[in-house]
Structures are given as structure tokens and as C-alpha cells.
Motif scaffolding. Structure first.
Motif, PDB file in Angstrom:
ATOM      1  N   LEU A   1      17.393  -2.828  12.951  1.00  0.00           N
ATOM      2  CA  LEU A   1      18.132  -2.223  11.844  1.00  0.00           C
ATOM      3  C   LEU A   1      18.580  -3.290  10.847  1.00  0.00           C
ATOM      4  CD1 LEU A   1      19.004   0.568  10.979  1.00  0.00           C
ATOM      5  CD2 LEU A   1      21.156   0.237  12.182  1.00  0.00           C
ATOM      6  N   TYR A   2      18.997  -4.438  11.348  1.00  0.00           N
ATOM      7  CA  TYR A   2      19.389  -5.556  10.485  1.00  0.00           C
ATOM      8  C   TYR A   2      18.210  -6.045   9.662  1.00  0.00           C
ATOM      9  CZ  TYR A   2      20.618 -10.462   9.433  1.00  0.00           C
ATOM     10  OH  TYR A   2      20.827 -11.668   8.826  1.00  0.00           O
ATOM     11  N   GLY A   3      17.052  -6.200  10.301  1.00  0.00           N
ATOM     12  CA  GLY A   3      15.862  -6.626   9.572  1.00  0.00           C
ATOM     13  C   GLY A   3      15.456  -5.630   8.502  1.00  0.00           C
ATOM     14  N   ALA A   4      15.640  -4.341   8.791  1.00  0.00           N
ATOM     15  CA  ALA A   4      15.326  -3.322   7.794  1.00  0.00           C
ATOM     16  C   ALA A   4      16.238  -3.439   6.578  1.00  0.00           C
ATOM     17  CB  ALA A   4      15.461  -1.936   8.421  1.00  0.00           C
ATOM     18  N   ALA A   5      17.507  -3.715   6.800  1.00  0.00           N
ATOM     19  CA  ALA A   5      18.433  -3.873   5.672  1.00  0.00           C
ATOM     20  C   ALA A   5      18.071  -5.090   4.835  1.00  0.00           C
ATOM     21  CB  ALA A   5      19.862  -3.999   6.195  1.00  0.00           C
ATOM     22  N   LEU A   6      17.688  -6.193   5.478  1.00  0.00           N
ATOM     23  CA  LEU A   6      17.292  -7.393   4.737  1.00  0.00           C
ATOM     24  C   LEU A   6      16.069  -7.130   3.868  1.00  0.00           C
ATOM     25  CD1 LEU A   6      17.684 -10.295   7.341  1.00  0.00           C
ATOM     26  CD2 LEU A   6      19.220  -9.715   5.462  1.00  0.00           C
ATOM     27  N   ASP A   7      15.178  -6.262   4.349  1.00  0.00           N
ATOM     28  CA  ASP A   7      13.968  -5.947   3.610  1.00  0.00           C
ATOM     29  C   ASP A   7      14.146  -4.743   2.689  1.00  0.00           C
ATOM     30  OD1 ASP A   7      12.465  -8.037   4.459  1.00  0.00           O
ATOM     31  OD2 ASP A   7      11.430  -6.961   6.054  1.00  0.00           O
ATOM     32  N   LYS A   8      15.402  -4.342   2.476  1.00  0.00           N
ATOM     33  CA  LYS A   8      15.731  -3.268   1.534  1.00  0.00           C
ATOM     34  C   LYS A   8      15.131  -1.918   1.954  1.00  0.00           C
ATOM     35  CE  LYS A   8      16.258  -6.419  -2.407  1.00  0.00           C
ATOM     36  NZ  LYS A   8      16.127  -7.656  -1.595  1.00  0.00           N
ATOM     37  N   LEU A   9      15.111  -1.676   3.259  1.00  0.00           N
ATOM     38  CA  LEU A   9      14.653  -0.402   3.793  1.00  0.00           C
ATOM     39  C   LEU A   9      15.815   0.457   4.270  1.00  0.00           C
ATOM     40  CD1 LEU A   9      11.680  -1.705   5.985  1.00  0.00           C
ATOM     41  CD2 LEU A   9      11.547  -0.722   3.690  1.00  0.00           C
ATOM     42  N   ALA A  10      16.984  -0.143   4.407  1.00  0.00           N
ATOM     43  CA  ALA A  10      18.185   0.549   4.877  1.00  0.00           C
ATOM     44  C   ALA A  10      19.355   0.110   4.001  1.00  0.00           C
ATOM     45  CB  ALA A  10      18.443   0.205   6.346  1.00  0.00           C
ATOM     46  N   PRO A  11      20.463   0.873   4.004  1.00  0.00           N
ATOM     47  CA  PRO A  11      21.617   0.520   3.166  1.00  0.00           C
ATOM     48  C   PRO A  11      22.050  -0.925   3.353  1.00  0.00           C
ATOM     49  CG  PRO A  11      21.932   2.699   4.082  1.00  0.00           C
ATOM     50  CD  PRO A  11      20.685   2.151   4.709  1.00  0.00           C
ATOM     51  N   ARG A  12      22.432  -1.573   2.249  1.00  0.00           N
ATOM     52  CA  ARG A  12      22.737  -3.002   2.271  1.00  0.00           C
ATOM     53  C   ARG A  12      23.968  -3.345   3.116  1.00  0.00           C
ATOM     54  NH1 ARG A  12      24.885  -2.956  -3.780  1.00  0.00           N
ATOM     55  NH2 ARG A  12      22.677  -3.050  -4.243  1.00  0.00           N
ATOM     56  N   GLN A  13      24.786  -2.328   3.423  1.00  0.00           N
ATOM     57  CA  GLN A  13      25.967  -2.595   4.248  1.00  0.00           C
ATOM     58  C   GLN A  13      25.588  -3.127   5.634  1.00  0.00           C
ATOM     59  OE1 GLN A  13      25.520   0.078   2.368  1.00  0.00           O
ATOM     60  NE2 GLN A  13      27.283   0.144   0.986  1.00  0.00           N
ATOM     61  N   LEU A  14      24.357  -2.881   6.060  1.00  0.00           N
ATOM     62  CA  LEU A  14      23.916  -3.320   7.382  1.00  0.00           C
ATOM     63  C   LEU A  14      23.374  -4.743   7.372  1.00  0.00           C
ATOM     64  CD1 LEU A  14      22.119  -0.027   8.459  1.00  0.00           C
ATOM     65  CD2 LEU A  14      24.262  -0.919   9.379  1.00  0.00           C
ATOM     66  N   GLU A  15      23.430  -5.426   6.224  1.00  0.00           N
ATOM     67  CA  GLU A  15      22.918  -6.791   6.149  1.00  0.00           C
ATOM     68  C   GLU A  15      23.877  -7.828   6.723  1.00  0.00           C
ATOM     69  OE1 GLU A  15      21.851  -7.858   2.210  1.00  0.00           O
ATOM     70  OE2 GLU A  15      20.434  -6.218   1.938  1.00  0.00           O
ATOM     71  N   ARG A  16      25.123  -7.507   6.811  1.00  0.00           N
ATOM     72  CA  ARG A  16      26.106  -8.527   7.200  1.00  0.00           C
ATOM     73  C   ARG A  16      25.957  -8.928   8.667  1.00  0.00           C
ATOM     74  NH1 ARG A  16      30.143 -10.051   3.982  1.00  0.00           N
ATOM     75  NH2 ARG A  16      30.624  -8.836   2.106  1.00  0.00           N
ATOM     76  N   THR A  17      26.208 -10.193   8.929  1.00  0.00           N
ATOM     77  CA  THR A  17      26.303 -10.689  10.301  1.00  0.00           C
ATOM     78  C   THR A  17      27.707 -11.244  10.515  1.00  0.00           C
ATOM     79  OG1 THR A  17      25.492 -12.883   9.647  1.00  0.00           O
ATOM     80  CG2 THR A  17      23.851 -11.283  10.416  1.00  0.00           C
TER      81      THR A  17
ATOM     82  N   ARG B   1       0.817  -1.209   0.000  1.00  0.00           N
ATOM     83  CA  ARG B   1       0.000   0.000   0.000  1.00  0.00           C
ATOM     84  C   ARG B   1       0.857   1.268   0.000  1.00  0.00           C
ATOM     85  NH1 ARG B   1      -5.461  -0.233   2.522  1.00  0.00           N
ATOM     86  NH2 ARG B   1      -6.195  -2.379   2.496  1.00  0.00           N
ATOM     87  N   PHE B   2       1.828   1.333   0.946  1.00  0.00           N
ATOM     88  CA  PHE B   2       2.689   2.508   1.069  1.00  0.00           C
ATOM     89  C   PHE B   2       4.001   2.065   1.696  1.00  0.00           C
ATOM     90  CE2 PHE B   2       4.007   6.483   3.306  1.00  0.00           C
ATOM     91  CZ  PHE B   2       4.227   7.253   2.167  1.00  0.00           C
ATOM     92  N   ALA B   3       4.937   1.665   0.861  1.00  0.00           N
ATOM     93  CA  ALA B   3       6.181   1.062   1.330  1.00  0.00           C
ATOM     94  C   ALA B   3       7.017   1.963   2.239  1.00  0.00           C
ATOM     95  CB  ALA B   3       7.021   0.606   0.135  1.00  0.00           C
ATOM     96  N   PRO B   4       7.066   3.300   2.058  1.00  0.00           N
ATOM     97  CA  PRO B   4       7.871   4.131   2.967  1.00  0.00           C
ATOM     98  C   PRO B   4       7.449   4.026   4.431  1.00  0.00           C
ATOM     99  CG  PRO B   4       7.349   5.364   0.978  1.00  0.00           C
ATOM    100  CD  PRO B   4       6.553   4.084   0.913  1.00  0.00           C
ATOM    101  N   ALA B   5       6.234   3.551   4.689  1.00  0.00           N
ATOM    102  CA  ALA B   5       5.806   3.377   6.076  1.00  0.00           C
ATOM    103  C   ALA B   5       6.742   2.430   6.810  1.00  0.00           C
ATOM    104  CB  ALA B   5       4.367   2.854   6.126  1.00  0.00           C
ATOM    105  N   GLY B   6       7.265   1.439   6.100  1.00  0.00           N
ATOM    106  CA  GLY B   6       8.198   0.505   6.715  1.00  0.00           C
ATOM    107  C   GLY B   6       9.483   1.179   7.153  1.00  0.00           C
ATOM    108  N   ALA B   7       9.979   2.104   6.330  1.00  0.00           N
ATOM    109  CA  ALA B   7      11.201   2.835   6.690  1.00  0.00           C
ATOM    110  C   ALA B   7      10.963   3.734   7.897  1.00  0.00           C
ATOM    111  CB  ALA B   7      11.677   3.665   5.497  1.00  0.00           C
TER     112      ALA B   7
END
Length: 503
Positions: free
Chosen positions: A342-358, A107-113
Motif C-alpha cells: 500500500l505504501y509503494g502504491a501511494a509513492l507511485d501515485k496509485l493511492a491517496p498521498r496520505q499513505l506515503e508517510r513513514t 500501456r494501461f496505468a489503472p492495471a497498477g491500481a
């Protein structure tokens, strides 16, 4: 029944969460039990030691008890809705803000961010507030002669701030090894917390200093001045929300539980525990301390109350250690929960991909480092970190609001999704009531925070600025790094998720 396509998993399962397509696969290890999460969420009850005294100072003991218990009851009730959402997305780290994203993405993807960064800042800013409070307690009790100040040119650091920074760095270490070591830390220091609470709960029975007249009502008269009374109550409910709702953090560890049942049980038991503590402990403390005494020293109210139940002497130090334990539990829990968001947001492409690493322990280490750096900056440059609470609550309560409304969206748009845990018939009207209530608290609290003495236009501007930054980072990830649409984020079809040609 069908299920959402989330990381290629079906609802009701507990598969490992893999990193994004641009990272080497990383696994979030499923080792957590509901007891581990409960131990983490116990830190929420320690929030009494941070700001309950300030509430008593303004509105009196009886009013403060009513507000804190009511807010905890709301948190406990809404946990049942979050438990249903968690059962739909058991492979999603990050908890409540990620569920908000899953609900609103079509419906409105920016709501997730907005939900994710508001939630992250709300939890992460607690680290600086609580650690400096702990540093001030340590400095006042054991370093009373340390009046020096370290000059940095652009800032000045007193012992309390330096101790606070040291505590943040120390708590970071177990968090880098996973949620289970972090939970173990909370279990150990939680013993002191429970011991101190037991003293206050027993105070009405064992202490001759407990007096019912000390429990005063200072919210005003609803009959003669309804708006002023209601406005003051709503403003305090806005500030208390950062503590009272905190047990929802149990949802952030869903991929790390041994089963989805652990997640549901953790949400329910931690909510019930916090409601009980927020009712019984304020009742005991409120009868030991007058409103005038609380106003004279809000931070020291609990120490004074403790000495009126047990003899003075070494027990005073025990009480201080209990307060420190509660504060350190808060830092520990905030670091663990905020990093997952913050990690979950990166996985869902809501935050920079650099935060995806574990890291090799399956921990989102970069997200932890981000929180540590941000909070050290806050400690260095913000003279009164507790004022950040007003700004942090703006984003946090917005995340809660979007998630509660998202519950209704998921029920309407995707009634066929598998829900291993499903709230009964009362769920939809309950969600509607909670959405309206949270919206009112958010608007009135944010615009009237000056009534508490802790906020104003500056703090509101900081909160709005964080939300604006979240949209900038969201646009960067979606348009620059991924070249994806901004306003809507369609779910992949089963064929696309499996890598097949949908034709």
C-alpha cells in the motif's frame, strides 16, 4: 545499458526511498539480510495449519499433497521472474504489484491500481482469518468454559474474536519498528514451527500409525470425467494460491535489503523451502489421518496426527503452541508485506498521498494502521472470516497475473533496462505458460468456488467490489490530488527526473 527512472535511482543500486513530494523525506532503512526475509516468508508454510485439513477432507490425502506441492512449485518457479523484475526496480517498495504497475504504466496505468489493491486486500484479509483461527484455538484449549458473548448491538463478539483482535494489536507493535524486528519475531516463533514440521516429516519412519492406504485420491478420474476432475483441481489451486505463492513477499522489502543479491537469494530459498515443506509434511500427515477423520474435524487434524507420533500429555500443548506459532507468523508476515504494498502504491501515485508517510523508523505506519482497522472491522462484522478468502484471492491472483504478464511487457518494451539478475533463454516461454495457467486458475476458481463449500456469488461480489474501490481511489489520487492522466503514466525522462529543462 539504460535503466528506468524510478525515484531518481538507477537499477542495480539500493538507495533510500524518499517519501512523495508532499511529505517530508522519509527513509526506508537498508538493514535487512536475506535470512531476515526468509524468516518472514517461513510464515507461508504455516498456511498448512489453516486450510490443508479442509483440502484433505474434500479430495483425500494424496490429492491434497499433490495439489499443495504443485502450487508451491509454481510459486517457486515464478519467483525467478519476480527476482529479475526486482533487480530492475531495487528502490521500489511494495514488490509484485508495483512491478506490475511499472510494466503496464505506459500501456494501461489503472492495471497498477488493480494489482496493488487486489494484492493488498489478498494479504491483509489473511490477518483477520488467521488471527480468529488462533483465537479459536486458544479459547478451545485454555478457555473451554468461556461461552459468553459480548453484545455490541450491531454485532456480537465471542472470546475467539476478542482474542483475535488482541493478537492483531500485539503483532502490530514490532511491525511499527521495522521489518527487522518483525523478522526477529518470526525467527523466534519459527523454531516451534520447524519442530512440529520435523515430527510430521519423520512420521513415516518413526510411527507405527502411519499407513500408506490413508493417502487416498479423491479428485476423480481424469479419463472418465476430465472436466469435473480438472475443475475441482483448479478450484483448489485457486484457494491454495494465497499460501503457496506467498514467498513472493520477499520482493516487497527490496529497498530494505543490504544488497539486491539478498532479495534474489530470499526469493529463491524461501520458494525452495516452501515446496519441500508442502511435499514432505502432507505426505507424513496424510498417512496418519484418514479422509473421514479430516472431514470430521479439519482444523483439529494436525493435533490428532501429532498425538499418533508422540505420546499424549504435555506434548499436546506443545503441538498447539506450534500451531499458534505458525498462525502468528502468518499475521506478522501479512501485516509487514501488505503495508509495503500500500505504501509503494501511494509513492507511485496509485493511492491517496496520505499513505506515503513513514514513521521515524522508516516504516509505513499509516498503511499498517489501515490494515489493522480493516481487519478488526472484518472480525466484528463477518461471521465466518474464512469465506473472505475466496474474495481476497480474486484480487491477489489478479495481481500475480498482471505481474507475470508485466514481465513479458518489460522484456518487449524495455529490453535495454539494466537487469543485474536476468533469467535465461527459457524466461519468455516460461512466463507465457505461467500467464495462461494463472488466468485459467483465476477464472475457473473464482466462478466455481462453491465446489469447496467456502464461497459463492457473495464472496465474488466482495472481491469485485474491492477492485472497483481501487479504481475510485486511483481516480481520486490521479485527478483530484495530482491532476495527472488516468490511462497512461509516461516515465519521466532523465532530464525531467534530474529537474532539468529537456529543451
Amino acid at each position: 545499458m539504460s535503466s528506468p527512472i524510478t525515484s531518481g535511482a538507477t537499477a542495480g543500486s539500493t538507495p533510500p526511498v524518499t517519501a512523495g513530494p508532499h511529505d517530508a523525506p522519509a527513509e526506508v532503512h537498508a538493514r535487512l539480510s536475506w535470512k531476515d526475509a526468509f524468516a518472514m516468508a517461513m510464515a507461508v508454510s504455516g498456511g498448512l495449519y489453516v486450510s490443508f485439513g479442509a483440502t484433505v477432507a474434500v479430495v483425500g490425502g494424496l490429492s491434497a499433497m499433490a495439489l499443495w506441492a504443485f502450487a508451491a512449485l509454481i510459486g517457486w518457479v515464478q519467483n525467478s521472474l519476480f527476482a529479475e523484475m526486482a533487480s530492475i526496480f531495487p528502490d521500489k517498495p511494495g514488490g509484485v504489484p508495483i512491478y506490475a504497475h511499472e510494466a503496464w504504466r505506459e500501456r494501461f496505468a489503472p492495471a497498477g491500481a488493480l494489482a496493488t489493491f487486489g494484492y493488498w486486500f489478498g494479504w491483509s484479509a489473511v490477518i483477520s482469518i488467521v488471527s480468529v483461527t488462533a483465537g479459536a484455538v486458544i479459547a478451545a484449549r485454555w478457555l473451554p468454559e468461556a461461552a459468553w458473548v459480548l453484545e455490541l448491538g450491531v454485532a456480537e463478539l465471542a472470546p475467539a474474536q476478542l482474542i483475535g483482535i488482541g493478537l492483531i494489536l500485539a503483532i502490530m507493535v514490532p511491525n511499527l519498528f521495522g521489518a527487522q524486528p518483525a523478522a526477529w519475531v518470526n525467527k523466534v516463533i519459527g523454531v516451534l514451527l520447524l519442530a512440529s514440521f520435523a515430527v510430521f516429516i519423520a512420521a513415516p519412519v518413526v510411527s507405527g500409525s502411519w499407513q500408506a492406504p490413508n493417502l487416498t485420491w479423491g479428485l476423480g478420474d481424469l479419463a472418465t470425467d476430465p472436466w469435473a476432475t480438472l475443475q475441482l483441481a483448479l478450484v483448489w489451486l485457486y484457494l491454495i494460491g494465497w499460501t503457496a505463492y506467498g514467498t513472493e513477499m520477499c520482493a516487497a522489502f527490496m529497498p530494505e535489503y543490504r544488497s539486491t543479491k539478498d532479495g534474489k537469494k530470499a526469493l529463491f530459498t524461501s520458494g525452495a523451502y516452501t515446496f519441500g515443506i508442502f511435499l514432505l509434511v502432507p505426505f507424513g500427515v496424510g498417512g496418519l489421518i484418514t479422509q473421514e477423520e479430516a472431514a470430521a474435524d479439519p482444523a483439529g487434524m494436525f493435533v490428532a496426527a501429532f498425538t499418533r507420533v508422540l505420546p499424549a500429555g504435555p506434548l499436546t500443548d506443545v503441538m498447539i503452541l506450534a500451531i499458534l506459532a505458525a498462525l502468528l507468523m502468518g499475521v506478522n508476515a501479512a501485516m509487514a508485506d501488505g503495508s509495503r504494498a500500500l505504501y509503494g502504491a501511494a509513492l507511485d501515485k496509485l493511492a491517496p498521498r496520505q499513505l506515503e508517510r513513514t514513521n521515524r523508523h522508516g516504516v509505513p505506519a499509516r498503511a499498517i494502521y489501515a490494515a489493522v482497522v480493516m481487519n478488526i472491522v472484518l472480525i466484528v462484522f463477518i461471521a465466518n472470516p474464512i469465506s473472505i478468502l475466496v474474495a481476497a484471492n480474486l484480487g491477489y491472483l489478479l495481481a500475480i497475473l498482471l505481474a507475470l504478464a508485466g514481465f513479458l511487457v518489460l522484456r518487449r518494451d524495455h529490453p535495454d533496462y539494466d537487469r543485474p539478475f536476468r533469467v535465461g533463454r527459457h524466461a519468455v516461454p516460461l512466463a507465457v505458460v505461467l500467464v495462461v495457467y494463472t488466468a485459467v486458475v483465476l477464472v475457473v476458481g473464482a466462478l466455481s468456488s462453491e465446489l469447496t463449500g467456502y464461497g459463492g456469488p457473495k464472496e465474488l461480489a466482495i472481491g469485485v467490489g474491492i477492485l472497483a474501490l481501487s479504481l475510485v481511489l486511483y481516480v481520486y489520487r490521479r485527478r483530484v490530488q495530482e491532476r495527472l492522466p488516468l490511462l497512461r503514466d509516461p516515465r519521466p525522462t532523465p532530464a525531467a527526473a534530474a529537474g532539468l529543462d529537456p529543451r
